[in-house]
Design a protein around this motif. Structure first.
Motif, PDB file in Angstrom:
ATOM      1  N   LYS A  58      49.679  38.129  36.387  1.00  0.00           N
ATOM      2  CA  LYS A  58      49.532  36.806  36.187  1.00  0.00           C
ATOM      3  C   LYS A  58      50.746  35.920  35.683  1.00  0.00           C
ATOM      4  CE  LYS A  58      44.595  37.107  35.354  1.00  0.00           C
ATOM      5  NZ  LYS A  58      43.519  36.444  34.477  1.00  0.00           N
ATOM      6  N   LEU A  59      51.013  34.979  36.521  1.00  0.00           N
ATOM      7  CA  LEU A  59      52.258  34.245  36.191  1.00  0.00           C
ATOM      8  C   LEU A  59      52.147  34.028  34.606  1.00  0.00           C
ATOM      9  CD1 LEU A  59      52.978  31.967  39.263  1.00  0.00           C
ATOM     10  CD2 LEU A  59      54.349  33.924  38.504  1.00  0.00           C
ATOM     11  N   HIS A  60      51.110  33.491  34.153  1.00  0.00           N
ATOM     12  CA  HIS A  60      50.870  32.936  32.794  1.00  0.00           C
ATOM     13  C   HIS A  60      49.761  33.657  32.159  1.00  0.00           C
ATOM     14  CE1 HIS A  60      54.048  30.069  33.763  1.00  0.00           C
ATOM     15  NE2 HIS A  60      53.298  29.439  34.637  1.00  0.00           N
ATOM     16  N   GLY A  61      49.727  34.215  31.070  1.00  0.00           N
ATOM     17  CA  GLY A  61      48.712  34.742  30.572  1.00  0.00           C
ATOM     18  C   GLY A  61      48.521  36.282  30.335  1.00  0.00           C
ATOM     19  N   ASP A  62      49.202  37.160  30.980  1.00  0.00           N
ATOM     20  CA  ASP A  62      49.007  38.479  30.736  1.00  0.00           C
ATOM     21  C   ASP A  62      50.172  38.684  29.705  1.00  0.00           C
ATOM     22  OD1 ASP A  62      51.805  39.694  31.933  1.00  0.00           O
ATOM     23  OD2 ASP A  62      50.662  39.991  33.663  1.00  0.00           O
ATOM     24  N   ARG A  63      50.103  40.115  28.746  1.00  0.00           N
ATOM     25  CA  ARG A  63      50.917  40.427  27.775  1.00  0.00           C
ATOM     26  C   ARG A  63      52.283  40.593  28.335  1.00  0.00           C
ATOM     27  NH1 ARG A  63      49.267  46.642  26.326  1.00  0.00           N
ATOM     28  NH2 ARG A  63      51.383  46.646  25.290  1.00  0.00           N
TER      29      ARG A  63
ATOM     30  N   VAL B 235      43.169  48.738  47.803  1.00  0.00           N
ATOM     31  CA  VAL B 235      42.808  48.707  46.459  1.00  0.00           C
ATOM     32  C   VAL B 235      43.584  47.511  45.977  1.00  0.00           C
ATOM     33  CG1 VAL B 235      42.734  49.965  44.085  1.00  0.00           C
ATOM     34  CG2 VAL B 235      42.099  51.128  46.105  1.00  0.00           C
ATOM     35  N   GLY B 236      44.794  47.298  46.044  1.00  0.00           N
ATOM     36  CA  GLY B 236      45.548  46.461  45.561  1.00  0.00           C
ATOM     37  C   GLY B 236      45.086  44.905  45.807  1.00  0.00           C
ATOM     38  N   LYS B 237      44.944  44.813  47.207  1.00  0.00           N
ATOM     39  CA  LYS B 237      44.272  43.532  47.577  1.00  0.00           C
ATOM     40  C   LYS B 237      43.079  42.949  46.791  1.00  0.00           C
ATOM     41  CE  LYS B 237      45.816  43.325  52.347  1.00  0.00           C
ATOM     42  NZ  LYS B 237      45.708  43.818  53.778  1.00  0.00           N
ATOM     43  N   VAL B 238      42.161  44.131  46.626  1.00  0.00           N
ATOM     44  CA  VAL B 238      40.856  43.704  46.008  1.00  0.00           C
ATOM     45  C   VAL B 238      41.030  43.584  44.489  1.00  0.00           C
ATOM     46  CG1 VAL B 238      38.681  44.938  45.477  1.00  0.00           C
ATOM     47  CG2 VAL B 238      39.329  45.134  47.624  1.00  0.00           C
ATOM     48  N   ILE B 239      41.746  44.595  43.872  1.00  0.00           N
ATOM     49  CA  ILE B 239      42.100  44.251  42.356  1.00  0.00           C
ATOM     50  C   ILE B 239      42.737  42.994  42.193  1.00  0.00           C
ATOM     51  CG2 ILE B 239      43.572  45.430  40.530  1.00  0.00           C
ATOM     52  CD1 ILE B 239      40.987  46.758  41.249  1.00  0.00           C
ATOM     53  N   GLU B 240      43.628  42.657  42.875  1.00  0.00           N
ATOM     54  CA  GLU B 240      44.236  41.139  42.825  1.00  0.00           C
ATOM     55  C   GLU B 240      43.185  40.186  42.806  1.00  0.00           C
ATOM     56  OE1 GLU B 240      48.040  38.747  44.274  1.00  0.00           O
ATOM     57  OE2 GLU B 240      47.867  40.948  45.055  1.00  0.00           O
ATOM     58  N   ARG B 241      42.490  40.002  43.744  1.00  0.00           N
ATOM     59  CA  ARG B 241      41.580  39.180  43.725  1.00  0.00           C
ATOM     60  C   ARG B 241      40.621  39.228  42.820  1.00  0.00           C
ATOM     61  NH1 ARG B 241      36.301  39.266  46.383  1.00  0.00           N
ATOM     62  NH2 ARG B 241      36.909  41.153  47.296  1.00  0.00           N
ATOM     63  N   VAL B 242      39.997  40.384  42.619  1.00  0.00           N
ATOM     64  CA  VAL B 242      38.819  40.485  41.550  1.00  0.00           C
ATOM     65  C   VAL B 242      39.383  40.197  40.142  1.00  0.00           C
ATOM     66  CG1 VAL B 242      37.493  42.096  40.231  1.00  0.00           C
ATOM     67  CG2 VAL B 242      37.639  42.119  42.730  1.00  0.00           C
ATOM     68  N   TYR B 243      40.369  40.380  39.983  1.00  0.00           N
ATOM     69  CA  TYR B 243      41.132  39.961  38.361  1.00  0.00           C
ATOM     70  C   TYR B 243      41.772  38.664  38.432  1.00  0.00           C
ATOM     71  CZ  TYR B 243      39.567  44.661  36.751  1.00  0.00           C
ATOM     72  OH  TYR B 243      38.518  45.498  36.522  1.00  0.00           O
ATOM     73  N   GLY B 244      41.805  37.885  39.553  1.00  0.00           N
ATOM     74  CA  GLY B 244      42.326  36.636  39.274  1.00  0.00           C
ATOM     75  C   GLY B 244      43.890  36.956  39.127  1.00  0.00           C
ATOM     76  N   ALA B 245      44.515  37.677  39.807  1.00  0.00           N
ATOM     77  CA  ALA B 245      46.123  37.772  39.443  1.00  0.00           C
ATOM     78  C   ALA B 245      46.806  36.935  40.674  1.00  0.00           C
ATOM     79  CB  ALA B 245      46.310  39.252  39.590  1.00  0.00           C
ATOM     80  N   ASP B 246      48.238  36.828  40.141  1.00  0.00           N
ATOM     81  CA  ASP B 246      48.955  36.443  41.072  1.00  0.00           C
ATOM     82  C   ASP B 246      49.848  37.168  41.962  1.00  0.00           C
ATOM     83  OD1 ASP B 246      48.225  33.436  40.135  1.00  0.00           O
ATOM     84  OD2 ASP B 246      49.285  33.998  38.240  1.00  0.00           O
ATOM     85  N   ALA B 247      49.960  38.492  41.469  1.00  0.00           N
ATOM     86  CA  ALA B 247      50.798  39.717  41.995  1.00  0.00           C
ATOM     87  C   ALA B 247      50.269  40.861  41.521  1.00  0.00           C
ATOM     88  CB  ALA B 247      52.258  39.394  41.654  1.00  0.00           C
TER      89      ALA B 247
END
Length: 195
Positions: free
Chosen positions: A105-110, A67-79
């Motif tokens: 995200k490295l930049h842009g999440d709260r 789930v982590g792999k998919v969620i990271e990719r789908v939401y454009g995350a860095d980690a």
């Protein structure tokens, strides 16, 4: 997804589920801290990580990874921030083991300016949940049998004004959208394994 009802403790979450194996499932969050914040849960409702048997623990960790792999990719995350509050003293308010997966995200999440602030936010997000879940003795008895719980009051969440509870329709829409990515992933894994 099968027609079997999925329970998160005594709360039926079948419609919020987007990933399921025989021993684990993933659901969208009622009040996500960041976009894509989901929960991965073992199918058998047990309160602590130590209560899981070997196959359940293995399946749960495999589900967290997949789930982590998919969620990271789908939401454009860095980690990902992956957290488990294992016991009441650790901030667990729902007596059913679960992992929070939060795309970061490295930049842009709260929380990108002060990364460690995510942990108090996680604790706060569940702090009052156990106090407001309506769980009667008969509900507890039924949950041991793994049956659907009728007559449980709707969940009322903490007073975090920034994170309003989502409607069932919003959660179901996100779950249905996410299911499609797991179908794609399964098909790609089948192609990769035959190559």
């Amino acid at each position: 997804m099968t027609a079997n009802k999925l329970l998160f403790s005594t709360i039926e979450v079948t419609r919020q589920a987007f990933y399921k194996t025989s021993l684990a499932f993933a659901i969208v969050n009622l009040k996500p801290i960041v976009p894509g914040h989901v929960l991965v849960v073992p199918t058998r409702p047990v309160p602590r990580l130590a209560d899981l048997n070997g196959p359940e623990l293995s399946a749960l960790m495999s589900a967290v990874q997949r789930v982590g792999k998919v969620i990271e990719r789908v939401y454009g995350a860095d980690a990902l921030t992956i957290a488990c509050q294992d016991g009441k003293a650790a901030g667990q308010s729902v007596p059913h083991v679960h992992f929070h997966l939060l795309p970061r995200k490295l930049h842009g999440d709260r929380f990108s300016e002060n990364n460690d602030e995510i942990y108090p936010a996680l604790e706060h997000s569940e702090a009052n949940l156990s106090d407001v879940l309506a769980v009667s003795k008969s509900t507890k008895d039924l949950s041991k049998e793994g049956r659907f719980i009728e007559g449980v009051e709707p969940i009322k969440m903490d007073a975090d004004e920034e994170r309003k509870p989502r409607t069932m329709e919003e959660m179901v829409n996100e779950a249905e959208w996410l299911k499609g990515f797991f179908t794609e992933t399964s098909q790609q894994e089948n192609v990769d394994s035959t190559a």
